[in-house]
Design a protein around this motif. Sequence first.
Motif, PDB file in Angstrom:
ATOM      1  N   ARG A  18      -3.095  -4.418  -5.795  1.00 55.51           N
ATOM      2  CA  ARG A  18      -4.173  -5.530  -5.514  1.00 55.51           C
ATOM      3  C   ARG A  18      -3.718  -6.873  -5.819  1.00 55.51           C
ATOM      4  N   ASP A  19      -3.279  -6.832  -6.902  1.00 54.38           N
ATOM      5  CA  ASP A  19      -2.679  -7.965  -7.546  1.00 54.38           C
ATOM      6  C   ASP A  19      -1.464  -8.615  -6.635  1.00 54.38           C
ATOM      7  N   PHE A  34      -4.864  -1.462  -8.772  1.00 50.14           N
ATOM      8  CA  PHE A  34      -5.130  -2.863  -9.022  1.00 50.14           C
ATOM      9  C   PHE A  34      -3.860  -3.491  -9.353  1.00 50.14           C
ATOM     10  N   LYS A  57      -1.007  -7.700  -3.448  1.00 53.45           N
ATOM     11  CA  LYS A  57      -1.453  -8.390  -2.439  1.00 53.45           C
ATOM     12  C   LYS A  57      -2.013  -9.414  -2.203  1.00 53.45           C
ATOM     13  N   ASP A  58      -2.483 -10.001  -3.405  1.00 49.21           N
ATOM     14  CA  ASP A  58      -3.119 -11.191  -3.630  1.00 49.21           C
ATOM     15  C   ASP A  58      -2.125 -12.251  -3.924  1.00 49.21           C
ATOM     16  N   ASP A 117       0.796  -1.194  -0.086  1.00 47.93           N
ATOM     17  CA  ASP A 117      -0.114  -0.007  -0.007  1.00 47.93           C
ATOM     18  C   ASP A 117       0.755   1.142   0.124  1.00 47.93           C
TER      19      ASP A 117
END
Length: 156
Positions: A137-138, A134, A140-141, A44
């Motif tokens: 997000r990728d 995004f 963190k996934d 983040d």
Amino acid sequence: MSFAVRNDLRGWRAVDGPDDLLGDEHYSEEQPELPVSIGASEVDAERDRRIDAGVMFQGVMYQSRATDRENIAGAAQLGFMAVVAGAQPGDLRWSNPGEDYAWIATDNSLVRMDAQTVVAFGKVAAERKQMLVFAGRDLKDSSPIPVDYADDKWWP
């Protein structure tokens, strides 16, 4: 200064030197290599740093901190209203009939823009932020999150 020692039964522990060893421990001045675990907060922070680092539009860099993004979005909205009201491409006085509309680039130069260009600028700034969100997000996934998560290869 403490050093690391390895005991096969107890794992790593800190000692001040070879005189502090117990039984089957092996002295080393090298720190043990511990697995690195990257958390969502690090991703983040990198995402936010990149969002705030500027946005490139038509070959010119512009500031993109939170207040800058707010100003860009507001200008794009005004530009869109001017287009709907009939502002023509190339008309630099769409906002104020007394002066050309201009935006200040990061190098402090004035970049003149018609209403259509300001709308496109707002779109590029919004899309840039969305792409970074995004990409974060990728990351963190991912399991685990790559240690080199701040490398440009992970970010648009």
